[in-house]
Write a protein that holds these residues in place. Sequence first.
Motif, PDB file in Angstrom:
ATOM      1  N   UNK A 195       0.837  -1.194   0.000  1.00 28.49           N
ATOM      2  CA  UNK A 195       0.000   0.000   0.000  1.00 28.49           C
ATOM      3  C   UNK A 195       0.878   1.254   0.000  1.00 28.49           C
ATOM      4  N   UNK A 196       0.243   2.388  -0.177  1.00 31.36           N
ATOM      5  CA  UNK A 196       0.980   3.640  -0.224  1.00 31.36           C
ATOM      6  C   UNK A 196       1.620   3.890  -1.577  1.00 31.36           C
ATOM      7  N   UNK A 197       2.526   4.837  -1.600  1.00 30.61           N
ATOM      8  CA  UNK A 197       3.204   5.230  -2.838  1.00 30.61           C
ATOM      9  C   UNK A 197       4.190   4.154  -3.277  1.00 30.61           C
ATOM     10  N   UNK A 198       4.142   3.802  -4.555  1.00 33.42           N
ATOM     11  CA  UNK A 198       5.028   2.797  -5.133  1.00 33.42           C
ATOM     12  C   UNK A 198       5.987   3.483  -6.098  1.00 33.42           C
ATOM     13  N   UNK A 199       7.277   3.225  -5.941  1.00 28.02           N
ATOM     14  CA  UNK A 199       8.242   3.785  -6.885  1.00 28.02           C
ATOM     15  C   UNK A 199       8.291   2.936  -8.151  1.00 28.02           C
ATOM     16  N   UNK A 200       8.728   3.544  -9.217  1.00 23.36           N
ATOM     17  CA  UNK A 200       8.915   2.813 -10.472  1.00 23.36           C
ATOM     18  C   UNK A 200       9.899   1.664 -10.273  1.00 23.36           C
ATOM     19  N   UNK A 201      10.922   1.899  -9.452  1.00 30.02           N
ATOM     20  CA  UNK A 201      11.920   0.871  -9.178  1.00 30.02           C
ATOM     21  C   UNK A 201      11.287  -0.346  -8.498  1.00 30.02           C
ATOM     22  N   UNK A 202      10.425  -0.104  -7.503  1.00 30.75           N
ATOM     23  CA  UNK A 202       9.782  -1.215  -6.806  1.00 30.75           C
ATOM     24  C   UNK A 202       8.835  -1.965  -7.737  1.00 30.75           C
ATOM     25  N   UNK A 203       8.088  -1.242  -8.536  1.00 30.39           N
ATOM     26  CA  UNK A 203       7.171  -1.881  -9.489  1.00 30.39           C
ATOM     27  C   UNK A 203       7.924  -2.857 -10.390  1.00 30.39           C
ATOM     28  N   UNK A 242       7.799 -16.063  -8.827  1.00 34.83           N
ATOM     29  CA  UNK A 242       6.770 -16.738  -8.028  1.00 34.83           C
ATOM     30  C   UNK A 242       5.507 -15.906  -7.839  1.00 34.83           C
ATOM     31  N   UNK A 243       5.531 -14.655  -8.260  1.00 32.98           N
ATOM     32  CA  UNK A 243       4.357 -13.788  -8.144  1.00 32.98           C
ATOM     33  C   UNK A 243       3.552 -13.787  -9.436  1.00 32.98           C
ATOM     34  N   UNK A 244       2.238 -13.815  -9.289  1.00 31.13           N
ATOM     35  CA  UNK A 244       1.334 -13.709 -10.438  1.00 31.13           C
ATOM     36  C   UNK A 244       0.646 -12.352 -10.494  1.00 31.13           C
ATOM     37  N   UNK A 245       0.435 -11.731  -9.322  1.00 26.72           N
ATOM     38  CA  UNK A 245      -0.427 -10.547  -9.231  1.00 26.72           C
ATOM     39  C   UNK A 245       0.222  -9.488  -8.350  1.00 26.72           C
ATOM     40  N   UNK A 246       0.156  -8.235  -8.791  1.00 29.01           N
ATOM     41  CA  UNK A 246       0.681  -7.104  -8.031  1.00 29.01           C
ATOM     42  C   UNK A 246      -0.486  -6.230  -7.599  1.00 29.01           C
ATOM     43  N   UNK A 247      -0.634  -6.026  -6.294  1.00 28.17           N
ATOM     44  CA  UNK A 247      -1.791  -5.316  -5.732  1.00 28.17           C
ATOM     45  C   UNK A 247      -1.353  -3.984  -5.123  1.00 28.17           C
ATOM     46  N   UNK A 248      -1.810  -2.876  -5.752  1.00 28.66           N
ATOM     47  CA  UNK A 248      -1.452  -1.537  -5.282  1.00 28.66           C
ATOM     48  C   UNK A 248      -2.713  -0.706  -5.100  1.00 28.66           C
ATOM     49  N   UNK A 249      -2.585   0.403  -4.374  1.00 29.52           N
ATOM     50  CA  UNK A 249      -3.715   1.307  -4.183  1.00 29.52           C
ATOM     51  C   UNK A 249      -3.669   2.435  -5.214  1.00 29.52           C
ATOM     52  N   UNK A 250      -4.854   2.805  -5.697  1.00 17.37           N
ATOM     53  CA  UNK A 250      -4.928   3.857  -6.710  1.00 17.37           C
ATOM     54  C   UNK A 250      -5.924   4.953  -6.373  1.00 17.37           C
ATOM     55  N   UNK A 251      -6.814   4.703  -5.398  1.00 16.37           N
ATOM     56  CA  UNK A 251      -7.786   5.757  -5.084  1.00 16.37           C
ATOM     57  C   UNK A 251      -7.125   6.884  -4.303  1.00 16.37           C
ATOM     58  N   UNK A 252      -6.536   6.556  -3.161  1.00 14.58           N
ATOM     59  CA  UNK A 252      -5.908   7.591  -2.341  1.00 14.58           C
ATOM     60  C   UNK A 252      -4.495   7.935  -2.799  1.00 14.58           C
ATOM     61  N   UNK A 253      -3.933   7.127  -3.680  1.00 11.99           N
ATOM     62  CA  UNK A 253      -2.575   7.384  -4.182  1.00 11.99           C
ATOM     63  C   UNK A 253      -2.618   7.350  -5.703  1.00 11.99           C
ATOM     64  N   UNK A 288     -10.628  -2.637  -2.580  1.00 14.89           N
ATOM     65  CA  UNK A 288     -10.323  -1.328  -2.022  1.00 14.89           C
ATOM     66  C   UNK A 288      -8.819  -1.144  -1.969  1.00 14.89           C
ATOM     67  N   UNK A 289      -8.394   0.069  -1.628  1.00 20.71           N
ATOM     68  CA  UNK A 289      -6.961   0.347  -1.572  1.00 20.71           C
ATOM     69  C   UNK A 289      -6.225  -0.580  -0.614  1.00 20.71           C
ATOM     70  N   UNK A 290      -6.832  -0.862   0.528  1.00 19.00           N
ATOM     71  CA  UNK A 290      -6.188  -1.667   1.570  1.00 19.00           C
ATOM     72  C   UNK A 290      -7.301  -2.295   2.391  1.00 19.00           C
ATOM     73  N   UNK A 291      -6.946  -2.893   3.535  1.00 15.90           N
ATOM     74  CA  UNK A 291      -7.976  -3.382   4.437  1.00 15.90           C
ATOM     75  C   UNK A 291      -8.715  -2.219   5.079  1.00 15.90           C
ATOM     76  N   UNK A 292      -9.860  -2.517   5.695  1.00 17.49           N
ATOM     77  CA  UNK A 292     -10.705  -1.466   6.244  1.00 17.49           C
ATOM     78  C   UNK A 292     -10.552  -1.270   7.753  1.00 17.49           C
ATOM     79  N   UNK A 293      -9.509  -1.824   8.344  1.00 19.84           N
ATOM     80  CA  UNK A 293      -9.296  -1.615   9.777  1.00 19.84           C
ATOM     81  C   UNK A 293      -9.118  -0.138  10.101  1.00 19.84           C
TER      82      UNK A 293
END
Length: 324
Positions: free
Chosen positions: A203-211, A219-230, A287-292
């Motif tokens: 969650x949060x801001x993702x750098x191009x480098x991390x992406x 071993x990863x199939x899916x990348x999950x990031x937030x786009x509404x608040x970021x 959603x962007x993240x969990x709702x806690x």
Amino acid sequence: MALRTSHVGSFPLDYSRENVDRIMKDLWSIGIDVPPYPQLRSFIDIYLQPLLNEGIIYSKNGFYYINFNQIDHIHKIKPKISEAEDAINAMIKYNLLFKWLRAPVTGPFTLASRIYVDDLSKGLYATLLGKKDFIMDALAPYIRSFVEYLVDLGYNVLFLDEPILGVIVGKKRIILGYNEEYIIDTIDYILKGIRVEKGIHVCGRISDKLFKILAKIDSLDILNFEFYDTRENLEIIDHKVLEKNNKLLAPGIVSAKNPSIESLDEIKKLLEKIYRIANGRIDLVSGDCGFAGLRNALDNPLDSYRISIEKLMRIVAIVRELAV
């Protein structure tokens, strides 16, 4: 547009079997395709409590510290997550025929960032993030044991939750002496050979480098990031990188922080934009993240919970509309 809906994991309710039952029934009734076991305790505490029970870590003034004399005991811990088992029991009890089940698993980097070995004033440098051998030799096998346990329970979509990677891997450099190879090798160690769908949530801001680093992990199939608040994360998504590495993007499209309920039109426009940017390589819309984080947004936790369900209902409605 063949898309599935999902949820990152947490809800603004206290842990009880009754609340797990309530959530699983609600997720079934609103049509979530890939529900998680509901995280009703801290996503950190769920995975650190067994270490605390064995004396491998201890708590002082609200912080966790390592007890190096007990490290060898980590390999003897038998994984157990009450919420994960309760969710399976709820499905059986209420005949909830979900085809997919999501297991949120807190990753070793994020766990290491919450365990201290030195003066708190040194920040992340005082945590186990500075002990790379410990992460690979102890924490990574520990987390893999939970992954295997969850697969045995019946979870067939696994997500490592690693928010700290957004801090470690910046736009220009990787801090704390880490490098791309170490991050890739650690995640591969945990997930390689696990024959279910596997993803990572940051969650949060993702750098191009991390992406680009995460996209390289076999071993990863899916990348999950937030786009509404970021919304800045829209700028780093490159569909060519997704295509080259055979990855899908799981987008967060409603806020997990703000209790205001997004309009259907706003959600639809954001999802359509992400779909275009990713050239259609998206799935597991959430959603962007969990709702806690909504727990204290209102006076009554049940009201906060109802808001989280309404947000998920709107995601389901828009995904179904676009799938037509």
